[in-house]
Motif scaffolding. Structure first.
Motif, PDB file in Angstrom:
ATOM      1  N   GLU A 166       0.870  -1.212  -0.063  1.00 18.92           N
ATOM      2  CA  GLU A 166       0.014   0.056  -0.012  1.00 18.92           C
ATOM      3  C   GLU A 166       0.929   1.348   0.244  1.00 18.92           C
ATOM      4  O   GLU A 166       0.322   2.389  -0.660  1.00 18.92           O
ATOM      5  CB  GLU A 166      -0.892  -0.050   1.205  1.00 18.92           C
ATOM      6  N   GLU A 167       2.019   1.228   0.873  1.00 18.11           N
ATOM      7  CA  GLU A 167       2.859   2.434   0.856  1.00 18.11           C
ATOM      8  C   GLU A 167       3.184   2.680  -0.738  1.00 18.11           C
ATOM      9  O   GLU A 167       3.249   3.961  -1.179  1.00 18.11           O
ATOM     10  CB  GLU A 167       4.001   2.105   1.564  1.00 18.11           C
ATOM     11  N   ALA A 168       3.691   1.596  -1.543  1.00 16.47           N
ATOM     12  CA  ALA A 168       4.104   1.782  -2.977  1.00 16.47           C
ATOM     13  C   ALA A 168       2.690   2.467  -3.906  1.00 16.47           C
ATOM     14  O   ALA A 168       3.079   3.645  -4.426  1.00 16.47           O
ATOM     15  CB  ALA A 168       4.406   0.535  -3.503  1.00 16.47           C
ATOM     16  N   GLY A 169       1.525   2.153  -3.318  1.00 10.83           N
ATOM     17  CA  GLY A 169       0.473   2.579  -3.981  1.00 10.83           C
ATOM     18  C   GLY A 169       0.312   3.909  -3.697  1.00 10.83           C
ATOM     19  O   GLY A 169      -0.030   4.983  -4.402  1.00 10.83           O
ATOM     20  N   ARG A 170       0.594   4.220  -2.415  1.00 16.34           N
ATOM     21  CA  ARG A 170       0.321   5.659  -1.989  1.00 16.34           C
ATOM     22  C   ARG A 170       1.282   6.718  -2.549  1.00 16.34           C
ATOM     23  O   ARG A 170       0.877   7.714  -2.852  1.00 16.34           O
ATOM     24  CB  ARG A 170       0.599   5.703  -0.304  1.00 16.34           C
ATOM     25  N   VAL A 171       2.455   6.238  -2.944  1.00 14.10           N
ATOM     26  CA  VAL A 171       3.580   6.915  -3.448  1.00 14.10           C
ATOM     27  C   VAL A 171       3.195   7.393  -4.752  1.00 14.10           C
ATOM     28  O   VAL A 171       3.285   8.568  -5.360  1.00 14.10           O
ATOM     29  CB  VAL A 171       4.860   6.205  -3.402  1.00 14.10           C
ATOM     30  N   ASP A 172       2.491   6.387  -5.548  1.00 13.12           N
ATOM     31  CA  ASP A 172       1.660   6.756  -6.716  1.00 13.12           C
ATOM     32  C   ASP A 172       0.581   7.487  -6.745  1.00 13.12           C
ATOM     33  O   ASP A 172      -0.224   8.018  -7.872  1.00 13.12           O
ATOM     34  CB  ASP A 172       1.608   5.389  -7.524  1.00 13.12           C
ATOM     35  N   CYS A 184      -5.306  -3.909  -3.624  1.00  9.61           N
ATOM     36  CA  CYS A 184      -5.548  -4.948  -2.718  1.00  9.61           C
ATOM     37  C   CYS A 184      -6.622  -5.815  -3.327  1.00  9.61           C
ATOM     38  O   CYS A 184      -6.507  -7.156  -3.463  1.00  9.61           O
ATOM     39  CB  CYS A 184      -6.122  -4.524  -1.359  1.00  9.61           C
ATOM     40  N   LEU A 185      -7.751  -5.231  -3.811  1.00 11.71           N
ATOM     41  CA  LEU A 185      -8.658  -6.293  -4.317  1.00 11.71           C
ATOM     42  C   LEU A 185      -8.240  -6.974  -5.464  1.00 11.71           C
ATOM     43  O   LEU A 185      -8.711  -8.555  -5.433  1.00 11.71           O
ATOM     44  CB  LEU A 185      -9.759  -5.391  -5.020  1.00 11.71           C
ATOM     45  N   PRO A 186      -7.392  -6.719  -6.335  1.00 11.58           N
ATOM     46  CA  PRO A 186      -6.979  -7.767  -7.621  1.00 11.58           C
ATOM     47  C   PRO A 186      -6.101  -8.847  -6.457  1.00 11.58           C
ATOM     48  O   PRO A 186      -6.173  -9.976  -7.215  1.00 11.58           O
ATOM     49  CB  PRO A 186      -5.991  -6.718  -8.165  1.00 11.58           C
ATOM     50  N   LEU A 187      -5.581  -8.712  -5.534  1.00 11.11           N
ATOM     51  CA  LEU A 187      -4.856  -9.857  -4.815  1.00 11.11           C
ATOM     52  C   LEU A 187      -5.979 -10.700  -4.421  1.00 11.11           C
ATOM     53  O   LEU A 187      -5.398 -11.851  -3.574  1.00 11.11           O
ATOM     54  CB  LEU A 187      -4.044  -9.160  -3.952  1.00 11.11           C
ATOM     55  N   ALA A 188      -7.074 -10.299  -4.095  1.00 12.66           N
ATOM     56  CA  ALA A 188      -7.957 -10.943  -2.938  1.00 12.66           C
ATOM     57  C   ALA A 188      -8.724 -12.195  -3.772  1.00 12.66           C
ATOM     58  O   ALA A 188      -9.542 -12.671  -3.128  1.00 12.66           O
ATOM     59  CB  ALA A 188      -8.955  -9.919  -2.344  1.00 12.66           C
ATOM     60  N   ARG A 189      -8.449 -12.370  -4.921  1.00 12.63           N
ATOM     61  CA  ARG A 189      -8.991 -13.593  -5.582  1.00 12.63           C
ATOM     62  C   ARG A 189      -9.484 -14.567  -4.917  1.00 12.63           C
ATOM     63  O   ARG A 189     -10.564 -15.153  -4.946  1.00 12.63           O
ATOM     64  CB  ARG A 189      -8.352 -14.120  -7.117  1.00 12.63           C
ATOM     65  N   PRO A 190      -8.370 -15.237  -4.454  1.00 20.81           N
ATOM     66  CA  PRO A 190      -8.707 -16.436  -3.400  1.00 20.81           C
ATOM     67  C   PRO A 190      -9.842 -16.318  -2.407  1.00 20.81           C
ATOM     68  O   PRO A 190     -10.772 -17.030  -2.297  1.00 20.81           O
ATOM     69  CB  PRO A 190      -7.343 -16.963  -2.715  1.00 20.81           C
ATOM     70  N   ALA A 191      -9.886 -15.022  -1.538  1.00 28.80           N
ATOM     71  CA  ALA A 191     -10.585 -14.658  -0.440  1.00 28.80           C
ATOM     72  C   ALA A 191     -12.012 -14.530  -1.164  1.00 28.80           C
ATOM     73  O   ALA A 191     -13.242 -15.133  -0.842  1.00 28.80           O
ATOM     74  CB  ALA A 191     -10.367 -13.800   0.136  1.00 28.80           C
TER      75      ALA A 191
ATOM     76  N   SER B  10      -1.826  -1.984   8.944  1.00 28.65           N
ATOM     77  CA  SER B  10      -1.766  -0.655   8.170  1.00 28.65           C
ATOM     78  C   SER B  10      -1.072   0.194   9.244  1.00 28.65           C
ATOM     79  O   SER B  10      -1.445   0.528  10.105  1.00 28.65           O
ATOM     80  CB  SER B  10      -2.810  -0.098   7.677  1.00 28.65           C
ATOM     81  N   ARG B  11       0.073   1.020   8.905  1.00 27.39           N
ATOM     82  CA  ARG B  11       0.645   2.015   9.611  1.00 27.39           C
ATOM     83  C   ARG B  11       0.572   3.334   8.984  1.00 27.39           C
ATOM     84  O   ARG B  11       1.011   3.562   7.800  1.00 27.39           O
ATOM     85  CB  ARG B  11       2.224   1.750   9.715  1.00 27.39           C
ATOM     86  N   VAL B  12      -0.149   4.015   9.600  1.00 23.88           N
ATOM     87  CA  VAL B  12      -0.224   5.238   8.913  1.00 23.88           C
ATOM     88  C   VAL B  12       0.719   6.411   9.317  1.00 23.88           C
ATOM     89  O   VAL B  12       1.137   6.397  10.476  1.00 23.88           O
ATOM     90  CB  VAL B  12      -1.788   6.001   9.486  1.00 23.88           C
ATOM     91  N   ALA B  13       1.228   6.869   8.214  1.00 17.94           N
ATOM     92  CA  ALA B  13       2.226   7.923   8.520  1.00 17.94           C
ATOM     93  C   ALA B  13       1.716   9.152   9.255  1.00 17.94           C
ATOM     94  O   ALA B  13       0.823   9.576   8.760  1.00 17.94           O
ATOM     95  CB  ALA B  13       2.880   8.301   7.148  1.00 17.94           C
ATOM     96  N   PRO B  14       2.575   9.703  10.304  1.00 20.62           N
ATOM     97  CA  PRO B  14       2.036  10.726  10.838  1.00 20.62           C
ATOM     98  C   PRO B  14       1.905  11.870   9.867  1.00 20.62           C
ATOM     99  O   PRO B  14       2.738  12.291   9.226  1.00 20.62           O
ATOM    100  CB  PRO B  14       3.173  11.038  11.941  1.00 20.62           C
TER     101      PRO B  14
END
Lengths: 274, 312, 415
Positions: A166-172, A184-191, B10-14
Motif C-alpha cells: 500500500e505504501e507503494a500505491g500511496r507514493v503513486d 488490494c482487491l486484485p490480490l484478493a481473488r482467493p478470498a 496498516s501503519r499510517v504515516a504521521p
C-alpha cells in the motif's frame, strides 16, 4: 505402499455415509413408489422410470423456481462480495476512530440465530409491502447476519497483505479507495472465491425465510418447492421430491467439482490458514 | 496469525502540518464509508429486530386475537418455573457437545488423510464435500428413510449379523441419529477449512521435527495442531453457533421426541412461539439462546490466548 | 456518518411502524378487491376446481380483482398462517384444522358467517360459539377401513365384508386378520397419519371403547380412565404381542400394496386409482362399546382483521353454496343434508360403490364423533405425544404411562 493401501481403505470406508444417501436419493427418484419402502432397500431400481422427473415439472413451475433460486443466489453472492470486501478491507487496513466498537457490533450479527429475529423482520418487510417478493431473501443475507462471516473472511485475508504494497500505491498518489480497488482487491481473488462459494451455498439452501416470506408458487425457491410435492392429502410424493432434490443438487455439485481447487486454495491463502 | 481484535497492520504515516483533511481524518471518513453498508445492515436486520424481540418478551401477545398486552416480567417468571426448560437445555448441550467433538475430530482426521500426497484425493475431497451442497431438507428426508427400523442402515448392519436399534425411536439413539445426520451434512466444510490450513503448514517444520526423531503422532501433536489452532478455533466457534441453531433436522426426523429427548432450545422456542402461539414467551426464550451463544463465544475468545498459537 | 444516521432513523421509524399492531388498513372504495385464501392442499386438481369456482364468482362481481389460493405445506400450515397473522399480513380466508377450531373460534379472530339451514348440526358443533357459526365445515370426512382383499385372502382370513354380513366385524376379528396379514411379511393394519406421533388419530380406535382423551368440558384428563386403558392395552397388544400393526419406525404403505388394512379418511380413495390390487371400503369394526364412527373435519373461516372481511364473507357464501358444494364433494364430503346421499356422492366419487358410500359416508357423518379438540391444542398435542412415547415399547406398562399422561396435561387443561 502398505500405508497407502491403508489410507485408501480408510477413505473408502469413510465415503459410505457421505455418498450412499446421495446415491440412494438419485436412484430412488427413478423407482416407482412401491419400491421405495422395499426391505432390504434395493441398490438399483428394478424397474426404472422417469415418471417422477416428468411430475417435477408438471406439478409446479419448477424451471421458474430454479431460476429464482439461481438469480437470488447470484445477486446475494455479488452483493455480499461488495459489502464484505469493503468492510473487510476497512477493518483490516484502516485505523479509524470507532473501528473497534463497529467491529464488535458487526460481529454480533454472527451470534443471532435467524429464528430469533424472523418475526420482527417479517413485520418490517410487511410494513414496506415487500412480503411475497424476493427482497427479504436478498437484503437479509446480503447485509444482515449471514454476511458477517464473509466480512470476517475478507478481513482475515486483507490483514495478511504486507504494508509495503500500500505504501507503494500511496507514493503513486492513490487514495483509500484507489488502494482498495487497484492494489488490494486484485490480490484478493482467493478470498473472493471462498466467500462466493460460502455465500452461494447459504443462499441456495435457505429454507426458513422463503417459507415465511413467499407465498406465490411463481416466486418460490427450490428448498421450498421441494416441500410442495405432496398428494391431495398432504402426503409427500417421495419419488418426486427426491427427483427434484437430485435436480437441485447436481449443478452445485458440478460447480464445486470445477471450482474446488480455487476454493480450497482460496481458503488456504486467507487468514484462515495457520 | 492475527485475529479479530488485534491491531490492523496498516501503519499510517504521521501527517505533517496539514489542513483540516489530515490523513487521519481522511482515513476515518474512508473507513466509515466502507463499513457503512455492513453496519447499516447489521443495525437494521439484526439489532433492531433483536430490540423488538426484547420488547415482545415483555408482552403477552395473542396472535390470533390480535391482543398485545404489557405483562412486565411475567414471561421471565414463567421461564424460571418452566419444568421443561431443564431437559431442553440438557438436550441442547448434549447435541452441541456431541456434534462439535465428532465434527472437529472427523474433519481433522479426513483432512489429514487427504493431505497425504496420494493420487485421487481430489475425488475423495469432492465426495466428502458433496453433502454440503445437497439441500438440507432433502438430506434429512433421505436419512429419515435410511434410519427407519426397516431402513437402509439396519439392512446394512444386518449384513454383518447385527440387529440394529430403532434409531429414531429410543431416547439415546435418536439423539445420536440427529447428531450424525448433521455431522455428515456439514463435516465437509470444516474438512476443507482444515485442509486449507494444513496446506499452509511449511514442510520444513515437519522435516525438522523428523530429524529430531519425533514420531508421527508427536509431529501431529506438536507441529500440526499448534499451527492450525486458529482454524480449530474458528471451526469450533462456527460449529457451536451452528449447532445451537439446528432446526430442520429435528423438525423432520424426530419432532423433538421420543419424549423430549431431542427437543433442543431452538426447536422449543419455535414450538412455543409458532405452534403454541406464545409469542412473548418464545421471544423470551430466543433471548436466552442469544445469551448462550454470546457467552460461549466470549469464553472461547478469552480462552484462545491459552492455546491458540500465534506466529511470532 | 451520514449513512449510519439514516440507518438509525430508518430503524426508529421501523420500531414505531412495527410496534403499532398490524392489519389496520381498510379497502379503498373503488380499487379492485383482491382476496386471498390459505389452504394446505397443493393438489393441482383441487386448485383447478377452486380457480374455476373463483372465475365464476368474478363474472358476477366486477369489484373483485384477484382471488388467490395460497398453498402452504401441510406440516407448517398453522405455523406459517400464524406468522402471517402476527406479521400483520392477515389472509382474507383460511382453511382451519378441526383440532385448532377452538383456538380460532374462541380467540375472536374470525368473523361470524351465515348458517345455512341445510347444514347438519353435527358438522357445525365445533365451529360455533354463543349460537354463531365462525367457519364453514367444508370437509367432513368420515373414517373408514380400506382393505387389501388380495392380502386378506392370501392370509387365509375371511373378507371384512363377509364378516359384516355375518355380524362378526369386530376389533377382535380385525386384529386376527391384521396379524395373519403381517405374518406374510406385509403390514397388518395401519392407522393413517399416526406414525407413533399423531396419537389423536388413534381416536378411530379408542372411540370404539367409548374412550375420550379429556372430559366433554375439556377440564379433566381421561387418559387414565378404564375405557382408555382398555383401548390402549388393545392397541399395545396389537402392536407388540399379536403383531398386527407395524411397529414404530416401520413404514408400510397401504396404497402401494404393503399392508392389509388402513384406517383413514374415505377421500383418500383417490390414491387407489392406479392400485394393482383388489380393495374394499368398510366401516370401522365394532368395538366393546358397540358400533361407532369417526369424522375428520376442516373449516374455512373469514378473518376479521383481513383487509376485505365483507367481500370475503360473500365469496365464502358463494364458494360453499349448494351448487359449488356438490362440485367440491368429489374431494371433500359435504356437510349438507341435501347432498348426503349415496346418489350425489357417487357422482363425485366414482371409485366407491353406492353401498360403500352409504354405510361409511352417509351414516358416518350423521352419527360420527369428531376428533378431540381443545384450546391450546398444539401444546396439548405435543405434551401428550411426548408423554405417550414410553408406551411404544414391548414391555411398557400401559396404566402407568397413561397416568403419566394425565399428570402432564392436567395443568394445561385446567388453564
Amino acid at each position: 505402499m502398505r500405508l497407502k493401501l491403508l489410507v485408501y481403505g480408510v477413505l473408502l470406508v469413510c465415503c459410505v455415509p457421505f455418498v450412499f444417501p446421495i446415491w440412494w436419493m438419485a436412484t430412488t427418484s427413478l423407482k416407482p413408489v412401491s419400491e421405495i419402502f422395499a426391505f432390504p432397500p434395493t441398490l438399483l431400481p428394478t424397474s426404472p422410470t422417469l415418471e417422477a422427473y416428468r411430475q417435477v415439472f408438471e406439478l409446479q413451475p419448477f424451471g421458474r423456481q430454479y431460476l429464482n433460486s439461481l438469480y437470488i443466489a447470484l445477486v446475494v453472492t455479488i452483493g455480499t462480495l461488495a459489502v464484505s470486501a469493503l468492510a473487510g478491507y476497512a477493518f483490516a487496513r484502516i485505523r479509524f476512530r470507532g473501528a473497534g466498537i463497529v467491529f464488535v457490533i458487526v460481529l454480533s450479527g454472527l451470534l443471532v440465530p435467524n429464528e430469533v429475529t424472523i418475526i420482527p423482520l417479517y413485520r418490517m418487510f410487511d410494513t414496506f409491502g415487500l412480503v411475497d417478493t424476493h427482497w427479504p431473501l436478498i437484503l437479509i443475507p446480503m447485509l444482515g447476519a449471514p454476511s458477517v462471516l464473509a466480512t470476517f473472511i475478507m478481513r482475515q485475508f486483507f490483514i495478511t497483505l504486507p504494508a509495503e504494497l500500500e505504501e507503494a500505491g500511496r507514493v503513486d498518489g492513490l487514495g483509500r479507495f484507489g488502494l482498495f480497488w487497484r492494489v488490494c482487491l486484485p490480490l484478493a481473488r482467493p478470498a473472493i472465491g471462498a466467500v462466493a462459494i460460502f455465500t452461494f451455498l447459504h443462499s441456495w439452501n435457505l429454507y426458513l425465510e422463503p417459507i415465511v416470506f413467499l407465498s406465490s408458487k411463481q416466486k418460490f425457491t427450490i428448498p421450498q418447492a421441494l416441500t410442495q410435492y405432496v398428494d391431495a392429502y398432504g402426503g409427500p410424493m417421495w419419488n418426486t421430491q427426491l427427483a427434484a432434490a437430485t435436480l437441485s443438487a447436481l449443478p452445485v455439485l458440478i460447480i464445486f467439482v470445477l471450482a474446488q481447487r480455487q476454493f480450497v486454495e482460496g481458503l488456504a491463502q486467507t487468514g484462515l490458514k495457520g | 496469525m492475527t485475529l479479530l481484535l488485534d491491531k490492523p497492520t496498516s501503519r499510517v504515516a504521521p501527517a505533517g502540518k496539514a489542513p483540516y483533511w489530515t490523513m487521519r481524518r481522511r482515513d476515518t471518513l474512508a473507513g466509515w464509508l466502507m463499513v457503512a453498508p455492513q453496519l447499516a445492515g447489521i443495525v437494521v436486520f439484526v439489532l433492531v429486530p433483536l430490540g423488538l424481540v426484547v420488547w415482545y418478551s415483555l408482552h403477552e401477545w395473542n396472535v390470533l386475537a390480535g391482543t398485545f398486552n404489557f405483562v412486565g416480567a411475567e414471561n421471565y417468571k414463567a421461564m424460571a418455573s418452566d419444568a421443561r426448560l431443564g431437559p431442553v437445555l440438557r438436550a441442547t448441550g448434549l447435541f452441541s457437545v456431541g456434534l462439535v467433538v465428532l465434527n472437529l475430530s472427523l474433519a481433522l482426521f479426513l483432512a489429514v488423510l487427504l493431505n497425504q500426497k496420494l493420487r485421487g484425493t481430489v475425488v475423495f475431497r469432492t465426495l466428502f464435500f458433496s453433502p454440503v451442497v445437497v439441500t438440507l431438507v432433502a438430506w434429512t428426508i433421505v436419512w429419515g428413510f435410511l434410519l427407519q427400523d426397516n431402513g437402509g442402515v439396519n439392512a446394512f448392519l444386518n449384513l454383518f449379523g447385527i440387529d440394529g436399534p430403532n434409531w429414531l425411536r429410543s431416547g439415546g439413539t435418536a439423539m445420536v441419529s440427529v447428531i450424525v445426520v448433521q455431522l455428515f451434512k456439514n463435516v465437509g466444510l470444516n474438512m476443507v477449512l482444515f485442509l486449507a490450513a494444513l496446506q499452509g503448514v511449511p514442510a520444513e517444520l515437519y522435516e525438522a521435527a523428523r530429524i529430531d526423531g519425533a514420531s508421527a503422532w508427536a509431529r501431529f501433536r506438536r507441529v500440526t495442531v499448534p499451527l492450525i489452532s486458529p482454524t480449530i478455533l474458528l471451526t469450533m466457534i462456527l460449529t457451536i453457533v451452528g449447532s445451537l441453531q439446528v432446526f430442520a433436522q429435528i423438525a423432520v426426523l424426530t419432532q423433538g421426541g421420543p419424549g423430549t429427548s431431542t427437543t433442543v432450545l431452538v426447536y422449543y422456542l419455535y414450538q412455543q412461539a409458532f405452534q403454541f402461539h406464545h409469542f412473548g414467551y418464545g421471544a423470551t426464550l430466543s433471548l436466552v439462546l442469544f445469551l448462550i451463544v454470546l457467552v460461549l463465544t466470549a469464553v472461547q475468545w478469552r480462552m484462545r490466548r491459552r492455546w491458540v498459537f500465534h506466529e511470532a | 456518518m451520514k449513512k449510519t444516521l439514516t440507518a438509525a432513523l430508518t430503524a426508529a421509524a421501523l420500531l414505531v411502524a412495527a410496534g403499532c399492531g398490524g392489519g389496520s388498513s381498510s379497502s379503498k372504495s373503488d380499487a379492485p378487491v383482491d382476496l386471498r385464501m390459505t389452504i394446505w392442499s397443493a393438489n393441482a386438481q383441487h386448485l383447478a376446481l377452486f380457480n374455476q369456482i373463483a372465475a365464476g364468482y368474478k363474472k358476477d362481481h366486477p369489484e373483485i380483482g384477484k382471488i388467490s389460493f395460497e398453498s402452504i405445506p401441510f406440516d407448517s400450515y398453522t405455523t406459517t398462517l400464524t406468522t402471517q397473522i402476527g406479521g400483520g399480513n392477515v389472509p382474507d380466508l383460511a382453511w382451519i384444522f378441526e383440532s385448532n377450531a377452538p383456538d380460532f373460534v374462541t380467540s375472536g379472530a374470525l368473523e361470524p358467517i351465515d348458517k345455512d339451514a341445510d347444514l347438519l348440526p353435527s358438522t357445525t358443533a365445533d365451529w360455533e360459539q354463543d349460537g354463531k357459526l365462525y367457519a364453514y365445515p367444508f370437509s367432513t370426512s368420515p373414517l373408514g377401513v380400506f382393505v387389501n382383499t388380495d392380502l386378506v385372502k392370501a392370509a387365509g382370513r375371511p373378507a371384512p365384508a363377509q364378516q359384516i354380513a355375518s355380524g362378526t366385524w369386530t376389533w377382535e376379528e380385525a386384529a386376527k386378520t391384521a396379524a395373519a396379514v403381517q405374518a406374510l411379511g406385509k403390514g397388518g393394519v395401519v392407522v393413517g397419519d399416526f406414525d407413533y406421533k399423531g396419537w389423536d388419530t388413534l381416536n378411530a380406535i379408542w372411540a370404539g371403547w367409548g374412550a375420550r382423551p379429556w372430559s366433554e368440558d375439556g377440564k379433566t384428563c381421561q387418559f387414565d380412565q378404564p375405557a382408555m386403558v382398555d383401548a390402549m392395552t388393545f392397541v399395545h397388544n396389537l402392536i407388540f404381542t399379536q403383531k398386527g400393526m407395524p411397529g414404530p419406525g416401520v413404514t408400510k404403505d397401504f396404497f402401494a400394496g404393503d399392508s392389509g388394512m388402513i384406517l383413514t379418511q374415505i377421500s383418500r380413495a383417490a390414491l387407489l386409482q392406479k392400485a394393482k390390487f383388489h380393495w374394499d371400503l368398510v366401516p370401522l369394526p365394532k368395538g366393546p362399546a358397540g358400533d361407532y364412527s369417526v369424522v375428520g373435519q376442516a373449516g374455512i373461516g373469514v378473518f376479521k382483521r383481513g383487509k376485505h372481511a365483507d367481500a370475503a364473507k360473500q365469496f365464502l357464501a358463494y364458494f360453499t353454496n349448494a351448487e359449488n358444494s356438490a362440485k367440491l364433494a368429489q374431494f371433500f364430503p359435504p356437510p349438507r343434508k341435501s347432498q348426503l346421499n349415496a346418489a350425489t356422492l357417487a357422482k363425485a366419487n366414482p371409485l366407491l360403490k353406492p353401498a360403500q358410500l352409504d354405510s361409511v359416508v352417509v351414516k358416518g357423518i350423521e352419527t360420527g364423533t369428531i376428533k378431540p379438540s381443545h384450546t391450546g391444542y398444539a401444546e396439548l398435542q405435543q405434551t401428550v405425544r411426548a408423554a405417550l412415547d414410553p408406551l411404544w415399547k414391548p414391555d411398557a406398562d400401559v396404566k402407568t404411562v397413561l397416568s403419566g399422561v394425565c399428570s402432564k396435561i392436567n395443568p394445561l387443561l385446567a388453564k
